[in-house]
Design a protein around this motif. Structure first.
Motif, PDB file in Angstrom:
ATOM      1  N   GLY A 611       0.891  -1.218   0.165  1.00 37.54           N
ATOM      2  CA  GLY A 611       0.066   0.172  -0.033  1.00 37.54           C
ATOM      3  C   GLY A 611       0.787   1.404  -0.105  1.00 37.54           C
ATOM      4  N   LEU A 612       1.603   1.296   1.081  1.00 37.54           N
ATOM      5  CA  LEU A 612       2.500   2.571   1.313  1.00 37.54           C
ATOM      6  C   LEU A 612       3.685   2.126   1.513  1.00 37.54           C
ATOM      7  CD1 LEU A 612       0.080   4.652   3.634  1.00 37.54           C
ATOM      8  CD2 LEU A 612       0.143   4.790   1.077  1.00 37.54           C
ATOM      9  N   VAL A 613       4.865   2.898   1.216  1.00 35.15           N
ATOM     10  CA  VAL A 613       6.028   2.778   1.655  1.00 35.15           C
ATOM     11  C   VAL A 613       6.874   3.893   2.093  1.00 35.15           C
ATOM     12  CG1 VAL A 613       6.606   0.868   0.181  1.00 35.15           C
ATOM     13  CG2 VAL A 613       7.130   2.967  -0.754  1.00 35.15           C
ATOM     14  N   TYR A 614       7.726   3.892   3.139  1.00 35.92           N
ATOM     15  CA  TYR A 614       8.491   4.500   3.727  1.00 35.92           C
ATOM     16  C   TYR A 614       9.797   4.596   2.794  1.00 35.92           C
ATOM     17  CZ  TYR A 614       5.631   4.645   7.770  1.00 35.92           C
ATOM     18  OH  TYR A 614       4.335   4.735   8.625  1.00 35.92           O
ATOM     19  N   ASP A 615       9.829   5.376   1.915  1.00 37.62           N
ATOM     20  CA  ASP A 615      11.132   5.633   0.865  1.00 37.62           C
ATOM     21  C   ASP A 615      12.060   6.468   1.458  1.00 37.62           C
ATOM     22  OD1 ASP A 615      12.345   4.669  -1.310  1.00 37.62           O
ATOM     23  OD2 ASP A 615      10.649   5.559  -2.704  1.00 37.62           O
ATOM     24  N   VAL A 679       4.977   8.920   3.534  1.00 43.31           N
ATOM     25  CA  VAL A 679       4.850   7.557   2.920  1.00 43.31           C
ATOM     26  C   VAL A 679       4.626   8.019   1.418  1.00 43.31           C
ATOM     27  CG1 VAL A 679       4.370   6.354   4.821  1.00 43.31           C
ATOM     28  CG2 VAL A 679       2.606   7.946   3.941  1.00 43.31           C
ATOM     29  N   LYS A 680       4.720   7.161   0.557  1.00 45.32           N
ATOM     30  CA  LYS A 680       4.446   7.100  -0.908  1.00 45.32           C
ATOM     31  C   LYS A 680       3.557   5.936  -1.257  1.00 45.32           C
ATOM     32  CE  LYS A 680       7.598   6.359  -4.660  1.00 45.32           C
ATOM     33  NZ  LYS A 680       9.016   6.333  -5.185  1.00 45.32           N
ATOM     34  N   ASN A 681       2.657   6.565  -1.845  1.00 47.25           N
ATOM     35  CA  ASN A 681       1.576   5.478  -2.325  1.00 47.25           C
ATOM     36  C   ASN A 681       1.950   4.627  -3.532  1.00 47.25           C
ATOM     37  OD1 ASN A 681      -0.615   4.181  -2.713  1.00 47.25           O
ATOM     38  ND2 ASN A 681      -1.694   5.745  -4.122  1.00 47.25           N
ATOM     39  N   VAL A 682       2.018   3.253  -3.151  1.00 50.61           N
ATOM     40  CA  VAL A 682       2.537   2.272  -4.053  1.00 50.61           C
ATOM     41  C   VAL A 682       1.414   1.200  -4.640  1.00 50.61           C
ATOM     42  CG1 VAL A 682       5.192   2.350  -3.957  1.00 50.61           C
ATOM     43  CG2 VAL A 682       3.432   0.793  -2.402  1.00 50.61           C
ATOM     44  N   GLY A 683       0.028   1.650  -4.054  1.00 47.18           N
ATOM     45  CA  GLY A 683      -0.965   0.604  -4.437  1.00 47.18           C
ATOM     46  C   GLY A 683      -1.870   1.348  -5.326  1.00 47.18           C
ATOM     47  N   GLU A 684      -3.127   1.242  -5.215  1.00 54.33           N
ATOM     48  CA  GLU A 684      -4.236   1.847  -6.026  1.00 54.33           C
ATOM     49  C   GLU A 684      -3.981   3.396  -6.069  1.00 54.33           C
ATOM     50  OE1 GLU A 684      -7.637  -0.162  -4.830  1.00 54.33           O
ATOM     51  OE2 GLU A 684      -6.423  -1.990  -5.241  1.00 54.33           O
ATOM     52  N   LEU A 708      -4.851  10.064   5.498  1.00 54.58           N
ATOM     53  CA  LEU A 708      -4.078  10.366   4.332  1.00 54.58           C
ATOM     54  C   LEU A 708      -4.761   9.944   3.136  1.00 54.58           C
ATOM     55  CD1 LEU A 708      -0.709   8.921   5.519  1.00 54.58           C
ATOM     56  CD2 LEU A 708      -1.418  11.277   5.622  1.00 54.58           C
ATOM     57  N   GLU A 709      -4.935  11.004   2.063  1.00 54.55           N
ATOM     58  CA  GLU A 709      -5.609  10.718   0.954  1.00 54.55           C
ATOM     59  C   GLU A 709      -4.805  10.870  -0.285  1.00 54.55           C
ATOM     60  OE1 GLU A 709      -9.762  11.951   0.233  1.00 54.55           O
ATOM     61  OE2 GLU A 709      -9.819  12.749   2.272  1.00 54.55           O
ATOM     62  N   PHE A 710      -4.837   9.951  -1.328  1.00 55.08           N
ATOM     63  CA  PHE A 710      -3.952   9.787  -2.466  1.00 55.08           C
ATOM     64  C   PHE A 710      -4.888   9.812  -3.907  1.00 55.08           C
ATOM     65  CE2 PHE A 710      -1.591   7.976   1.032  1.00 55.08           C
ATOM     66  CZ  PHE A 710      -0.403   8.471   1.062  1.00 55.08           C
ATOM     67  N   SER A 711      -4.461  10.513  -4.873  1.00 55.17           N
ATOM     68  CA  SER A 711      -5.223  10.366  -5.937  1.00 55.17           C
ATOM     69  C   SER A 711      -4.228   9.662  -6.938  1.00 55.17           C
ATOM     70  CB  SER A 711      -5.992  11.353  -6.318  1.00 55.17           C
ATOM     71  OG  SER A 711      -4.952  12.612  -6.398  1.00 55.17           O
ATOM     72  N   ASN A 718       3.190  13.558   3.776  1.00 55.17           N
ATOM     73  CA  ASN A 718       4.053  13.854   5.386  1.00 55.17           C
ATOM     74  C   ASN A 718       2.823  13.398   6.457  1.00 55.17           C
ATOM     75  OD1 ASN A 718       6.307  14.199   4.084  1.00 55.17           O
ATOM     76  ND2 ASN A 718       5.775  16.399   3.994  1.00 55.17           N
ATOM     77  N   PHE A 719       3.456  12.975   7.613  1.00 53.50           N
ATOM     78  CA  PHE A 719       2.706  13.042   8.771  1.00 53.50           C
ATOM     79  C   PHE A 719       3.690  13.087   9.824  1.00 53.50           C
ATOM     80  CE2 PHE A 719       3.366   8.745   8.024  1.00 53.50           C
ATOM     81  CZ  PHE A 719       3.855   8.012   9.069  1.00 53.50           C
TER      82      PHE A 719
END
Ligand code: NAG
Ligand code: NAG
Ligand code: NAG
Ligand code: NAG
Ligand code: NAG
Ligand code: NAG
Ligand code: NAG
Ligand code: NAG
Length: 760
Positions: A611-615, A679-684, A708-711, A718-719
């Motif tokens: 879903g998300l990764v700490y890059d 965090v970076k979105n690597v999911g949908e 956290l919302e992603f599009s 950031n959080f």
């Protein structure tokens, strides 16, 4: 009774410093006189920039210019290794005086003695949810096309585990060599084999067994009907059975040093490996002298993740080395396979232990017991050679403590003295971790707890007899998984803000390829020798193999992203839903401490969809972190990162964008701490995550924002996490408070889970 207690205490004192047996210990370098040469690792810095940019010839010439001359009186070349990408510098034979003189040459940075490092020593794919029906193996084509560089003790090229199962040729970027001796050749499975040792025979052929075992765990081809002495049989398979293997032999008995290790990293990076697997370490807490730290940082700059074993010095705390944030450190878990031996005493008591040797019918029936350890010498307590003299062991079951020599060797000694069978008893700190070894006589290895009971029954009634029977290979042992007692634990001494180890993975009774006849060191021409080994050395290659599958499926993931995916999807509950327990318990098994399990046990299928990764992409961002370490000056950081550094800006370890959170407070210091993460979105593409927190007791945790919302894929958010002590706000010196932060996706499919640790 009192006697037995003293014996045990005696054992503790005697064995405290003894390594577990899969750590290969090497003799220290002899003390030499002034005019004798030793190998030094020399850091230099070319005025035109990294030596990587020079041509090969210019680089070699420039390095040579630092030496008094090219050859010693003995005719040996002075130059041992020249490095290009792993660091700027070389390893050479010099006297202390010559090193002193070299220091005045411009562009010289630093010289240190080349120190020894140590090797840390198949049911598991199924256990980890990898099988032909499983989507991860299928989707990733079992790692096809990925190159795992293994830095270890060499390989057994003709072993069935390294047969080419019909793989495509290595990718075009591959530039490695095959230096196998006549009679062997590389294939599309074993695509590279080189040796970088500097004493004794220089060959990629494995004369230890360690490298063969490790490489086959990571990427061994499937071998049907594998097993040891008929036990644990089934199809043996590496984690990434269709990945390519490149072996770099950097560690033989006579030549296993930092300098070799750096050379191995150097070549693996140049050759174009995708991942580096290394089950070697040194007790060296100074990162700037540590080949694993230096080599893995260079690898990181080239986009290569290094997976390293955490070490086998457990259960004592704070004994991790090279625990830097860019390496994925793996501790060892005990698995659910039991190769069962049963000891029944004439008083009716029964004990469950293990042995790979399972004679049927057993010859150890109703035999008297004998305990040479009553004599309380280190030799008799551990059944060393010669210690049976004076004891009437003929036809008896001999009680022996673990330690000093292999368990199978103890059985040989008992056998030679006429003993009929052996009971091997763990030391207190080994707790519940037991193994199935290929003994030559009926044997049973029991936990410390069971061992004490057996010794007590024997002390109360010396006439008690025993029968050992064998029950074959059993699965589903509970509790499982547990943390192996020998697995090294944190907290990191240097890195207060980085939780280590990162994860645990199977590392006990791991069946894998072996060059020798089981139970011996005899070379055999059987290409299907397997043995069960234990060690974090066996745990790390499980994770390397999984990382190869992830790399195949997500070629764009950075080393930090792969690491994050494996960490945030790890689990911390056992198969009964209880917290994972620790084998290193003296009474009932205790819950494993966070410093034993890190983020938890690996879960490969979930790691494919984190879903998300700490890059953490920009390697330069590690510089302010290194500068913040206690006592680390610009010169030391320069050597680690292989570029001139002037420490200015500092970044505490807790500020590294790490998939776990560790802070210190309240002793007496601040009552609150705030950490930032990204965090970076690597999911949908369209996704919403909500924070769910398990608070450490006595700590208030505020996460903002809470959702956290992603599009889009690749979007970053950031959080902030503010941790504050409630109540009196004071911690005691040894307090360790544990909690968790989970980002749960709206669909509920992903739980991005990070451990939280608060220490004083
Ligand atoms: C090295 O020093 C020892 C005495 O310290 C001396 O006996 C020996 O001859 C010297 N060897 C060489 C090669 O200079
Ligand atoms: C190289 O240097 C050593 C020590 O300075 C000296 O003993 C040796 O003779 C030199 N070798 C050559 C070939 O000049
Ligand atoms: C026990 O040790 C003592 C010396 O410490 C030795 O004299 C004696 O023979 C040993 N007993 C046995 C049975 O080996
Ligand atoms: C024990 O020592 C004897 C004599 O030194 C030797 O012959 C024998 O091989 C040794 N046994 C083992 C198992 O090491
Ligand atoms: C053990 O056996 C011996 C001889 O058979 C006997 O004398 C002794 O009493 C027995 N000891 C116990 C504790 O039963
Ligand atoms: C290899 O094994 C076979 C069968 O055990 C044996 O006959 C042969 O002599 C062995 N060859 C070598 C070179 O050890
Ligand atoms: C943290 O502690 C400081 C004083 O130590 C206080 O001023 C501040 O308000 C606290 N912050 C939070 C978020 O609790
Ligand atoms: C996250 O924080 C970093 C550093 O504070 C900043 O550079 C970056 O722009 C922020 N990203 C977002 C999406 O707010």
């Amino acid at each position: 009774m009192a006697n037995i207690t003293t014996n045990i205490i005696f054992l503790i004192l005697l064995l405290f410093l003894h390594h577990t047996h899969t750590t290969l210990s090497l003799p220290l370098l002899p003390i030499t006189s002034k005019n004798q040469t030793k190998v030094y690792v020399i850091h230099v810095m070319h005025p035109d920039g990294p030596t990587e940019l020079l041509t090969h010839d210019d680089r070699e010439k420039w390095y040579l210019s630092f030496l008094p001359n090219a050859t010693l009186d003995s005719g040996e070349p002075r130059m041992v290794h020249t490095y290009s990408v792993a660091m700027s510098g070389f390893a050479a034979r010099l006297t202390p005086d010559e090193v002193r003189r070299m220091k005045s040459i411009p562009n010289f940075l630093f010289a240190h003695l080349d120190k020894p490092v140590h090797l840390r020593t198949t049911h598991t794919p199924t256990l980890l949810g990898l099988n032909q029906y499983n989507s991860l193996w299928q989707k990733s084509s079992q790692g096809e096309g990925i190159i795992i560089g293994v830095l270890d003790s060499g390989i057994t090229p003709d072993h069935a585990s390294f047969v080419d199962p019909g793989l495509p040729p290595p990718p075009l970027k591959w530039r490695g060599l095959c230096d196998l001796p006549a009679g062997f050749s590389c294939t599309n499975k074993l695509i590279g084999a080189q040796a970088f040792t500097h004493k004794g025979k220089k060959t990629p052929i494995d004369e230890e067994g360690h490298g063969t075992h490790v490489a086959a765990i990571a990427a061994g081809t499937k071998v049907p009907d594998a097993g040891v002495l008929g036990q644990a049989s089934g199809t043996a398979s590496g984690m990434a059975p269709r990945a390519h293997i490149a072996m770099y032999n950097v560690c033989t008995k006579s030549s296993c040093t930092n300098g070799n290790l750096i050379r191995g990293f150097d070549q693996a990076i140049i050759d174009g490996v995708d991942l580096i697997q290394i089950s070697i370490g040194a007790k060296n807490y100074d990162y700037s002298l540590n080949g694993v730290v230096i080599g893995s940082f260079a690898a990181l700059k080239h986009g290569i993740l290094t997976v390293n074993s955490a070490g086998n010095s457990g259960p004592f705390k704070s004994i991790l080395d090279n625990d830097v944030p860019w390496i994925l450190h793996v501790g060892a878990a005990n698995i659910d396979r039991h190769v069962t031996a049963i000891l029944k005493l004439s008083n009716g008591m029964e004990f469950k232990g293990m042995s790979a040797y399972q004679p049927d019918p057993s010859t150890a029936v109703d035999l008297p017991l004998i305990y040479p350890g009553v004599n309380q010498t280190q030799e008799t307590l551990t059944c060393q050679n010669g210690s049976m003299a004076g004891f009437d062991v003929v036809g008896k079951i001999v009680l022996c403590g673990t330690g000093y020599i292999d368990k199978t060797e103890k059985a040989e000694i008992v056998k030679a003295a006429g003993g009929a069978a052996i009971i091997v008893i763990n030391q207190p700190w080994e707790g519940y971790t037991i193994n199935a070894d290929p003994y030559s006589i009926p044997a049973i290895h029991v936990s410390y707890n069971d061992g004490i009971k057996i010794l007590n029954y024997f002390a109360a009634d010396p006439n008690v007899t025993g029968t050992i029977t064998f029950k074959g290979t059993n699965y589903g042992t509970r509790p499982s998984p547990t943390v192996a007692s020998f697995s090294s634990r944190g907290p990191s001494l240097l890195n207060g803000g980085i939780l280590k180890p990162d994860v645990i993975a199977p590392g006990v009774n791991i069946l894998s390829a072996w060059p020798f006849k089981p139970g011996t060191h005899e070379i055999s021409n059987n290409t299907k020798n397997f043995i069960m080994e234990r060690g974090t050395s066996m745990a790390a290659p499980h994770v390397s193999g999984i990382a190869a599958l992830l790399k195949k499926l997500h070629p764009d993931w950075s080393p930090a992203a792969i690491k994050s995916a494996i960490m945030t999807t790890a689990y911390s509950l056992d198969r009964d839903g209880d917290p994972i327990k620790d084998d290193a318990s003296s009474g009932k098994r205790d819950r494993a401490n966070i410093f034993a399990i890190g983020a938890g046990h690996i879960n490969p299928t979930a790691a494919n969809d984190p879903g998300l990764v700490y890059d953490f992409i920009n390697t330069d961002d590690y510089i302010p972190y290194l500068c913040s370490l206690k006592g680390y000056k610009s010169a030391m950081v320069t050597r680690i990162v292989n570029q001139y550094v002037t420490c200015g800006k500092k970044m505490g370890a807790e500020e590294v964008n790490y998939p776990s959170i560790q802070v210190s407070m309240g002793f007496p210091g601040a009552k609150n701490q705030s950490v930032q993460r990204m965090v970076k979105n690597v999911g949908e593409a369209s996704a919403k995550y909500t924070a769910s927190v398990v608070k450490p007791s006595g700590v208030e945790v505020v996460v903002s924002p809470e959702t956290l919302e992603f599009s889009n894929v690749g979007e970053e958010r950031n959080f902030t996490v503010v941790l504050s002590l409630t109540g009196k706000g004071q911690l005691k010196k040894d307090d360790v408070l544990e909690g968790r932060l989970k980002w749960v996706s709206q669909s509920g499919k992903q739980e991005v889970s990070s451990p939280i640790v608060v220490t004083a």
